[in-house]
Design an enzyme around this catalytic site. Structure first.
Site, PDB file in Angstrom:
ATOM      1  N   ARG A 141     -25.018  -3.570 -21.296  1.00 57.43           N
ATOM      2  CA  ARG A 141     -24.983  -3.497 -19.825  1.00 57.43           C
ATOM      3  C   ARG A 141     -24.274  -4.735 -19.266  1.00 57.43           C
ATOM      4  O   ARG A 141     -23.467  -4.632 -18.335  1.00 57.43           O
ATOM      5  CB  ARG A 141     -26.404  -3.398 -19.267  1.00 57.43           C
ATOM      6  N   LEU A 148     -29.989 -10.425 -14.500  1.00 58.84           N
ATOM      7  CA  LEU A 148     -31.044 -10.995 -15.344  1.00 58.84           C
ATOM      8  C   LEU A 148     -32.386 -10.606 -14.755  1.00 58.84           C
ATOM      9  O   LEU A 148     -32.643 -10.826 -13.561  1.00 58.84           O
ATOM     10  CB  LEU A 148     -30.915 -12.513 -15.417  1.00 58.84           C
ATOM     11  N   THR A 187     -40.719  -0.786 -34.569  1.00 61.00           N
ATOM     12  CA  THR A 187     -40.170  -1.907 -33.805  1.00 61.00           C
ATOM     13  C   THR A 187     -41.126  -3.096 -33.836  1.00 61.00           C
ATOM     14  O   THR A 187     -42.347  -2.922 -33.979  1.00 61.00           O
ATOM     15  CB  THR A 187     -39.948  -1.478 -32.332  1.00 61.00           C
ATOM     16  N   ASP A 188     -40.574  -4.299 -33.638  1.00 59.22           N
ATOM     17  CA  ASP A 188     -41.438  -5.485 -33.563  1.00 59.22           C
ATOM     18  C   ASP A 188     -42.287  -5.481 -32.287  1.00 59.22           C
ATOM     19  O   ASP A 188     -43.283  -6.198 -32.185  1.00 59.22           O
ATOM     20  CB  ASP A 188     -40.602  -6.778 -33.649  1.00 59.22           C
ATOM     21  N   GLU A 189     -41.898  -4.636 -31.301  1.00 62.54           N
ATOM     22  CA  GLU A 189     -42.622  -4.641 -30.016  1.00 62.54           C
ATOM     23  C   GLU A 189     -44.078  -4.204 -30.138  1.00 62.54           C
ATOM     24  O   GLU A 189     -44.882  -4.499 -29.252  1.00 62.54           O
ATOM     25  CB  GLU A 189     -41.932  -3.693 -29.024  1.00 62.54           C
ATOM     26  N   ARG A 207     -38.956  -6.422 -14.967  1.00 61.00           N
ATOM     27  CA  ARG A 207     -39.759  -5.278 -15.401  1.00 61.00           C
ATOM     28  C   ARG A 207     -41.214  -5.687 -15.371  1.00 61.00           C
ATOM     29  O   ARG A 207     -41.530  -6.743 -15.942  1.00 61.00           O
ATOM     30  CB  ARG A 207     -39.517  -5.039 -16.891  1.00 61.00           C
ATOM     31  N   TYR A 265     -43.521   2.403 -24.217  1.00 54.98           N
ATOM     32  CA  TYR A 265     -42.628   2.490 -25.381  1.00 54.98           C
ATOM     33  C   TYR A 265     -43.341   1.945 -26.612  1.00 54.98           C
ATOM     34  O   TYR A 265     -43.472   2.639 -27.630  1.00 54.98           O
ATOM     35  CB  TYR A 265     -41.316   1.728 -25.108  1.00 54.98           C
ATOM     36  N   ALA A 322     -46.478   1.278 -27.042  1.00 55.14           N
ATOM     37  CA  ALA A 322     -47.726   2.000 -27.342  1.00 55.14           C
ATOM     38  C   ALA A 322     -47.429   3.287 -28.110  1.00 55.14           C
ATOM     39  O   ALA A 322     -48.142   3.652 -29.053  1.00 55.14           O
ATOM     40  CB  ALA A 322     -48.472   2.318 -26.050  1.00 55.14           C
ATOM     41  N   ARG A 330     -35.710 -13.001 -27.232  1.00 47.44           N
ATOM     42  CA  ARG A 330     -35.650 -11.919 -28.220  1.00 47.44           C
ATOM     43  C   ARG A 330     -35.001 -12.479 -29.484  1.00 47.44           C
ATOM     44  O   ARG A 330     -34.249 -13.447 -29.431  1.00 47.44           O
ATOM     45  CB  ARG A 330     -34.796 -10.744 -27.704  1.00 47.44           C
ATOM     46  N   ASN A 344     -31.657  -5.179 -31.903  1.00 44.02           N
ATOM     47  CA  ASN A 344     -30.341  -4.954 -32.527  1.00 44.02           C
ATOM     48  C   ASN A 344     -29.223  -5.083 -31.499  1.00 44.02           C
ATOM     49  O   ASN A 344     -29.413  -4.763 -30.328  1.00 44.02           O
ATOM     50  CB  ASN A 344     -30.257  -3.532 -33.070  1.00 44.02           C
ATOM     51  N   LYS A 393     -44.746   3.880 -30.000  1.00 44.97           N
ATOM     52  CA  LYS A 393     -44.291   3.528 -31.359  1.00 44.97           C
ATOM     53  C   LYS A 393     -45.508   3.112 -32.201  1.00 44.97           C
ATOM     54  O   LYS A 393     -45.596   3.457 -33.386  1.00 44.97           O
ATOM     55  CB  LYS A 393     -43.264   2.393 -31.315  1.00 44.97           C
ATOM     56  N   PHE A 407     -35.262   7.780 -37.188  1.00 43.67           N
ATOM     57  CA  PHE A 407     -34.904   6.933 -36.038  1.00 43.67           C
ATOM     58  C   PHE A 407     -35.218   7.611 -34.708  1.00 43.67           C
ATOM     59  O   PHE A 407     -35.319   6.925 -33.691  1.00 43.67           O
ATOM     60  CB  PHE A 407     -33.386   6.664 -36.013  1.00 43.67           C
TER      61      PHE A 407
END
Ligand code: NAD
Ligand code: DAU
Length: 331
Positions: A190, A203, A120-122, A270, A147, A149, A211, A177, A151, A77
């Site tokens: 958050r 937001l 991750t699905d990303e 973002r 992130y 890229a 998601r 998750n 992974k 992990f």
């Protein structure tokens, strides 16, 4: 079993649920504790595990531990896991996520232990909001940020370790998750903690990003299903089919916490905030006989709000540091 990143959100939940439901495993954890607050995530189980603070990039350190404790399987992990942090310290993502995984593959190559790599699905990129497609293990990689890229880079090494060296590896790609012990830098914690301190949730952008949300316990049972019944060299997508946009999540939390639905601030998005992720977990469901069980989102969200309400001492200091970082980013 060696759990890397076992002091983080999913890792700590995985350690706890493995101790509870799979007593045949003896567990060791390696974690670099990149945030000092992670120390407390394993407090209640620290006497039942072997914990070592250390860096997964340190191949000699991990190899020695594997030999010393007779480790048979590694569940990996450990990672830089938060997109917003990649705007502040991008190179750490390449170092930990890519080189940390390559380092573990070296340990696997020299010791022959099995590795399950938690991706991750990303890595599959973003889907359009009106798209009906969902990610499968065969979806091409299209990462759009440091992130995902990093992974994706790690995944390619794990896949190549199977084809080039026939190392005993499996990979899973899970969707978003939620659950206890999630760092307050992430969206749901958050939002809840901001309301608990009397502030207004933020937001990003339009709030229309989608998601697919899965309870962390269901992610943990999916990993065990892959360890038990998954085929070596294979990739499995993990998901719940429960897609929601960010705005509707904030509205649900506001309702459960007794606030009006417009008690929210819209802040700049973002750059490259992926629009939508969706997962098709049918391969995992069929081959590994897995299904998610904690699927009553409203009920789970109410329980989670109670958890953060009753564990203020766990998140209070962490929140101050997180909000300082978000201040730098203007969101
Ligand atoms: P987290 O940030 O809560 O935990 C990561 C842990 O890794 C932390 O305890 C950290 O100290 C540790 N770590 C970081 N760098 C390390 C290093 N060099 N050596 C050893 N330990 C190190 O993250 P999380 O949400 O629990 O995610 C865990 C894994 O699951 C990550 O690989 C992430 O990519 C993946 N994942 C997360 C989600 C999600 O929704 N959170 C979904 C799919 C996949
Ligand atoms: O899809 C799996 C990924 O899910 C994991 O691989 C990552 O480790 C995990 O962090 C998560 O990534 P996201 O970027 O999707 O999660 P995050 O909680 O950071 O943000 C979810 C969405 O909510 C995203 O569209 C940004 C938005 N957001 C986030 C915060 C913190 C807000 O609107 N307001 C906020 O305050």
């Amino acid at each position: 079993m060696l759990v890397t990143g076992g002091a983080g959100f999913i890792g700590a939940n995985f350690v706890r649920s493995t101790l509870q439901h799979r007593p045949e495993y003896e567990i060791a954890v390696i974690d670099a504790l990149i945030d000092p607050h992670f120390t407390r995530n394993l407090d209640d189980v620290k006497d039942s595990i072997a914990f070592r603070q250390g860096d997964v990039c340190d191949t000699a350190f991990v190899s020695a531990l594997v030999e010393e404790l007779g480790i048979e399987v590694i569940v990996h992990f450990a990672a830089e896991s938060h997109n917003d942090n990649a705007y502040l310290f991008p190179s750490r993502f390449a170092h930990t996520n890519v080189m940390g995984t390559v380092s573990l593959l070296e340990v696997v190559r020299s010791t022959g232990v099995r590795l399950h790599h938690v991706s991750t699905d990303e890595v599959y990129g973003q889907l359009a909001l009106d798209d009906t497609e969902a990610f499968t293990p065969d979806t091409p990689y299209r990462p759009r940020n440091y992130y995902s890229a990093s992974k994706a880079g790690a995944d390619h090494f794990v896949r190549a370790a199977w084809t080039q060296f026939q190392l005993p590896v499996t990979i899973s790609h899970c969707s978003n998750n939620y659950g206890p012990y999630q760092h307050v830098e992430k969206f749901i914690p958050r939002t809840i903690t901001e309301l608990l301190v009397g502030g207004r949730p933020r937001l990003h952008g339009s709030g229309r990003h989608v998601r697919e949300w899965i309870h962390v316990d269901d992610h943990c049972t999916a990993i065990h299903a892959i360890l038990d019944r998954g085929r070596l060299g294979e990739t499995y997508v993990v998901g719940s089919d429960d897609e929601r946009d960010n705005r509707s999540i904030v509205e649900l939390i506001l309702e459960l916490m007794g606030k009006p639905s417009d008690w929210v601030d819209y802040v700049p998005d973002r750059p490259s905030n992926d629009l939508r992720y969706a997962s098709d977990a049918s391969k995992l469901r069929t081959e590994c006989e897995w299904m998610p069980l904690r699927t009553e989102f409203r009920k789970e969200m109410a329980g989670l709000i109670d958890w953060y309400r009753h564990n203020e001492s766990w998140w209070w200091e962490m929140k101050t540091a997180v909000e300082r970082r978000y201040g730098e980013l203007g969101r």
